[in-house]
Design a protein around this motif. Structure first.
Motif, PDB file in Angstrom:
ATOM      1  N   ALA A 146      -1.929   2.561   0.495  1.00 22.07           N
ATOM      2  CA  ALA A 146      -2.543   3.890   0.096  1.00 22.07           C
ATOM      3  C   ALA A 146      -4.031   4.031   1.093  1.00 22.07           C
ATOM      4  N   ILE A 147      -4.952   2.476   0.998  1.00 22.44           N
ATOM      5  CA  ILE A 147      -6.427   2.672   0.561  1.00 22.44           C
ATOM      6  C   ILE A 147      -6.816   3.284   1.930  1.00 22.44           C
ATOM      7  N   TYR A 148      -5.322   2.145   3.421  1.00 20.35           N
ATOM      8  CA  TYR A 148      -5.885   2.783   4.570  1.00 20.35           C
ATOM      9  C   TYR A 148      -5.509   3.790   4.691  1.00 20.35           C
ATOM     10  N   PHE A 149      -4.572   4.901   3.951  1.00 19.85           N
ATOM     11  CA  PHE A 149      -4.487   6.343   4.821  1.00 19.85           C
ATOM     12  C   PHE A 149      -5.823   7.150   3.493  1.00 19.85           C
ATOM     13  N   LEU A 150      -5.849   6.636   2.886  1.00 21.54           N
ATOM     14  CA  LEU A 150      -7.330   7.777   2.077  1.00 21.54           C
ATOM     15  C   LEU A 150      -8.704   7.512   2.479  1.00 21.54           C
ATOM     16  N   PHE A 151      -9.044   6.127   3.483  1.00 22.52           N
ATOM     17  CA  PHE A 151      -9.326   5.962   4.791  1.00 22.52           C
ATOM     18  C   PHE A 151     -10.058   6.905   5.224  1.00 22.52           C
ATOM     19  N   GLN A 152      -8.408   7.521   5.771  1.00 22.13           N
ATOM     20  CA  GLN A 152      -8.620   8.542   7.205  1.00 22.13           C
ATOM     21  C   GLN A 152      -8.644   9.507   6.454  1.00 22.13           C
ATOM     22  N   ILE A 153      -8.148  10.034   6.063  1.00 18.56           N
ATOM     23  CA  ILE A 153      -8.715  11.856   4.658  1.00 18.56           C
ATOM     24  C   ILE A 153     -10.326  11.488   4.327  1.00 18.56           C
ATOM     25  N   PHE A 154     -10.770  10.165   3.560  1.00 14.95           N
ATOM     26  CA  PHE A 154     -12.428  10.700   3.941  1.00 14.95           C
ATOM     27  C   PHE A 154     -13.273  10.124   5.632  1.00 14.95           C
ATOM     28  N   GLN A 155     -11.909   9.983   6.766  1.00 10.03           N
ATOM     29  CA  GLN A 155     -13.387   9.921   7.564  1.00 10.03           C
ATOM     30  C   GLN A 155     -12.620  11.507   8.750  1.00 10.03           C
ATOM     31  N   ASP A 156     -12.393  12.338   7.727  1.00  6.02           N
ATOM     32  CA  ASP A 156     -11.553  13.310   8.633  1.00  6.02           C
ATOM     33  C   ASP A 156     -11.076  12.659   9.646  1.00  6.02           C
ATOM     34  N   THR A 157     -10.480  12.044  10.001  1.00  7.09           N
ATOM     35  CA  THR A 157      -9.614  11.272  11.228  1.00  7.09           C
ATOM     36  C   THR A 157      -8.150  12.709  11.781  1.00  7.09           C
ATOM     37  N   GLY A 158      -7.818  13.054  10.869  1.00  6.20           N
ATOM     38  CA  GLY A 158      -6.936  13.901  11.288  1.00  6.20           C
ATOM     39  C   GLY A 158      -5.679  14.305  10.393  1.00  6.20           C
ATOM     40  N   ASN A 159      -4.494  14.877  10.389  1.00  7.40           N
ATOM     41  CA  ASN A 159      -3.327  14.848   9.745  1.00  7.40           C
ATOM     42  C   ASN A 159      -3.826  14.623   8.636  1.00  7.40           C
ATOM     43  N   SER A 160      -4.478  15.592   7.399  1.00 10.10           N
ATOM     44  CA  SER A 160      -4.947  14.834   5.818  1.00 10.10           C
ATOM     45  C   SER A 160      -3.778  14.341   5.376  1.00 10.10           C
ATOM     46  N   MET A 161      -2.999  15.804   5.864  1.00 11.04           N
ATOM     47  CA  MET A 161      -2.610  16.236   4.630  1.00 11.04           C
ATOM     48  C   MET A 161      -1.177  15.049   4.397  1.00 11.04           C
ATOM     49  N   LYS A 162      -0.714  14.401   5.606  1.00 11.36           N
ATOM     50  CA  LYS A 162      -0.279  13.208   5.729  1.00 11.36           C
ATOM     51  C   LYS A 162      -0.445  12.788   5.721  1.00 11.36           C
ATOM     52  N   ASN A 163      -1.770  12.341   5.918  1.00  9.26           N
ATOM     53  CA  ASN A 163      -2.854  11.094   5.069  1.00  9.26           C
ATOM     54  C   ASN A 163      -2.536  11.651   3.238  1.00  9.26           C
ATOM     55  N   ALA A 164      -2.682  12.279   3.005  1.00  6.30           N
ATOM     56  CA  ALA A 164      -2.751  12.903   1.406  1.00  6.30           C
ATOM     57  C   ALA A 164      -1.236  12.088   0.499  1.00  6.30           C
ATOM     58  N   VAL A 165      -0.299  12.774   1.704  1.00  9.55           N
ATOM     59  CA  VAL A 165       1.186  12.264   0.614  1.00  9.55           C
ATOM     60  C   VAL A 165       1.981  10.768   1.091  1.00  9.55           C
ATOM     61  N   LEU A 166       1.100  10.535   2.463  1.00 12.69           N
ATOM     62  CA  LEU A 166       1.480   8.988   1.743  1.00 12.69           C
ATOM     63  C   LEU A 166       0.669   7.977   1.359  1.00 12.69           C
ATOM     64  N   SER A 167      -0.761   8.275   0.833  1.00 10.29           N
ATOM     65  CA  SER A 167      -1.398   8.036  -0.088  1.00 10.29           C
ATOM     66  C   SER A 167      -0.913   7.682  -1.770  1.00 10.29           C
ATOM     67  N   GLY A 168      -0.539   8.923  -1.622  1.00  6.69           N
ATOM     68  CA  GLY A 168       0.218   9.822  -3.098  1.00  6.69           C
ATOM     69  C   GLY A 168       1.258   8.620  -3.454  1.00  6.69           C
ATOM     70  N   ILE A 169       2.528   9.170  -2.540  1.00  5.29           N
ATOM     71  CA  ILE A 169       2.763   7.480  -2.391  1.00  5.29           C
ATOM     72  C   ILE A 169       2.885   6.322  -2.567  1.00  5.29           C
ATOM     73  N   PHE A 170       1.819   5.638  -1.941  1.00  6.14           N
ATOM     74  CA  PHE A 170       1.639   4.488  -2.497  1.00  6.14           C
ATOM     75  C   PHE A 170       1.064   4.109  -3.285  1.00  6.14           C
ATOM     76  N   ILE A 171       0.095   5.086  -3.860  1.00 10.52           N
ATOM     77  CA  ILE A 171      -0.298   4.564  -5.125  1.00 10.52           C
ATOM     78  C   ILE A 171       0.180   4.374  -6.644  1.00 10.52           C
ATOM     79  N   GLY A 172       1.317   6.082  -6.124  1.00 15.04           N
ATOM     80  CA  GLY A 172       2.117   5.578  -6.736  1.00 15.04           C
ATOM     81  C   GLY A 172       3.044   3.930  -7.286  1.00 15.04           C
ATOM     82  N   CYS A 173       3.332   4.029  -5.592  1.00 11.67           N
ATOM     83  CA  CYS A 173       4.371   2.583  -6.030  1.00 11.67           C
ATOM     84  C   CYS A 173       3.715   1.384  -6.685  1.00 11.67           C
TER      85      CYS A 173
END
Length: 538
Positions: A146-173
């Motif tokens: 989750a942190i790996y994909f959150l880092f990309q959201i905060f760094q604005d590396t693109g695909n923010s919504m995909k990263n958001a879905v994945l980070s949300g799923i992994f935090i939930g898991c």
């Protein structure tokens, strides 16, 4: 690309060697027994949602790791210890791989990222947790993804919504693996460190993906807990009150209890300590900002854990993840400059790796003196381990003499791999208990006499796991239930003998067997011992 330059593939090979080889070499411990028995009851009793242990509600831990373990057991065998531990091994590998991927993401340095992954895989508590069927590695494994994909959201590396879905799923898991533990001990320190070092942009840049992450995480996290609470409120309330109280008065330790946290990295203790010396290392690392980020992340995790009154050494596992990233900066610096640093700085490197070499060189003699005549029971494993460790020790000293730290580092990794491949089978054969008697012997008596078996006062998880099915307990917390049968078998500890006689006054009580499941002969744990009684009413 040559194999030696394909760091990701090499890391996969190392993870397989570290986490998957000889998974069944060590006996099942109490935490594993709880988890494995719960997984088995999911399958045998169909308790997939309302989880149980010995057919009693077990809601202390969310069920995701148990689900994964149950599926693995269904696929590879109900009595297969490798199958039961396989999900933990997968999560241990994921931790190492995503340390590599995260390190690569914030430094763009492949070699540094590879070092981070190797240190992670061979750090004692990550290694241990990834080979042990407990749930800590699961919650932190999901969270580092989750942190790996959150880092990309905060760094604005693109695909923010995909990263958001994945980070949300992994935090939930992660929450479904062990509640909010990793949110507090791994995610929160990451968020603090990122904010202090990299700075958050205005919320308008990423409020949508952050909101999506939080929404998905909340839905997944709350799903099981709410469902179970609504349909089994009383049991959940009792367990919640008990667990809440433990945070305040169970295993309470002083604030400074975790200050020796670096030793949990095992073979990397000294390099990890040096890597924490910011004034020394800050101008030597190749990326000062990234180094500061991992340092704050590590120290923040230790401080936050220290605030909680309840403390156990295994709770330091989340600290090992950012510390692996932080230690890798020091090792990478040694790769580049070791042949140039003065003796006043290099002596600690010689001491650290020289000590490892000394252990390897001395193992053949020390092992023989320690094992004595028992070495005949595992002579092949002992000889192979001795040759490998001795050879690795000599090679480490040779490369140290020539100030070549890179092969020294990789040989240290090979040292750990050699122990796992050839040393663990030795561990499973030493100090065996000559009086060992499995609880499965009860079935022989039960089938011969055609009677039911009961546990007098309380069950032991290791025994329930070994027995293969729940055993009804007579004590309900206040009184003893008297079985309706005229003839039955009863398991009780040595200390409970007088109470058994008193409870079944007027019955014929005959001790017919001793159950001793202590795996090591020189350690007697009362909870792993039972007397088996034949009880008759006339």
């Amino acid at each position: 690309m040559k194999l030696k330059d394909n760091y990701f593939l090499l890391l996969l090979f190392v993870c397989f060697a570290i986490f998957f080889v000889n998974l069944d070499a060590i006996f099942v411990n109490i935490m594993e027994a709880r988890n494995f028995a719960t997984a088995r009851e999911m399958i045998n009793l169909d308790h997939w949602i309302f989880t149980t242990l010995n057919n009693e509600p077990r809601y202390e831990k969310p069920p995701l790791p148990t689900w994964l373990t149950a599926v693995s057991m269904m696929l590879f065998g109900m009595k297969n210890l490798i199958a039961a531990r396989l999900p933990a091994a997968v999560m241990g590998s994921i931790v190492s791989i995503f340390l590599y991927r995260l390190g690569l993401k914030f430094t763009n340095n492949n070699k540094y990222a590879f070092i981070s992954g190797l240190i992670g895989a061979t750090s004692f508590y990550i290694l241990f947790s990834g080979r042990d069927g407990q749930w800590d590695i699961h919650t932190h494994g999901w969270m580092i993804m989750a942190i790996y994909f959150l880092f990309q959201i905060f760094q604005d590396t693109g695909n923010s919504m995909k990263n958001a879905v994945l980070s949300g799923i992994f935090i939930g898991c992660s929450f479904l693996s062990k509640g909010p533990v990793s949110m507090y001990a791994l995610l929160l320190p990451f968020l603090i460190s990122f904010g202090l070092v990299y700075r958050y942009k205005s919320l308008k840049y990423y409020w949508k993906p952050v909101l999506l992450t939080v929404t998905i995480a909340l839905i997944i996290s709350a799903s099981w807990a709410i469902y179970v609470y609504l349909l089994d409120t009383n049991a959940v309330s009792k367990i919640t009150d008990k667990e809440t109280g433990r945070w305040l008065d169970y295993n309470v330790r002083p604030f400074y209890y975790y200050w020796s946290f670096v030793i949990q990295s095992g073979i990397w203790t000294i390099p990890s300590f040096v890597a924490l010396l910011y004034p020394y290392l800050k101008n030597k690392v190749f990326d000062k900002k990234a180094y500061t980020f991992t340092l704050i992340w590590t120290l923040c995790a230790v401080v936050l854990l220290s605030i909680i009154p309840e403390k156990k050494s295994r709770y330091l596992l989340p600290v090992m993840l950012p510390m692996a990233l932080n230690t890798a900066f020091y090792i990478e610096f040694l790769f580049r400059r070791f042949d140039m640093i003065p003796k006043k700085e290099s002596w600690i490197v010689y001491f650290n790796f020289g000590l490892i070499a000394l252990i390897g060189i001395s193992f053949p003699l020390a092992g023989y003196l320690y094992f004595g005549d028992r070495v005949q029971n595992f002579l092949g494993w002992y000889i192979t381990t001795s040759v490998l460790l001795f050879t690795i020790g000599v090679m480490i000293l040779w490369y140290l003499k020539n100030r070549k730290i890179k092969p020294v580092f990789y040989l240290t990794v090979w040292f750990i791999i050699s122990v796992i491949f050839f040393g663990l089978p030795i561990a499973s054969k030493i100090e065996e208990n000559p009086s060992y008697q499995s609880i499965t012997i009860v079935d022989v008596y039960r089938e011969r006499m055609d009677v039911k078996v009961y546990e007098f006062r309380g069950f032991t998880p290791e025994m329930i796991w070994e027995y293969g099915q729940p055993i009804e307990i007579l004590y309900d917390g206040e009184n003893y239930k008297i079985p309706e049968e005229s003839h039955f078998l009863l398991l009780a500890t040595e200390e409970e003998k007088e109470e058994v006689i008193e409870t079944f006054e007027g019955y014929t009580i005959e001790k017919i067997e001793e159950i001793d499941m202590n795996p090591v002969g020189n350690k007697h744990k009362e909870r792993l011992y039972r007397d088996l009684y034949k009880i008759d009413k006339f």
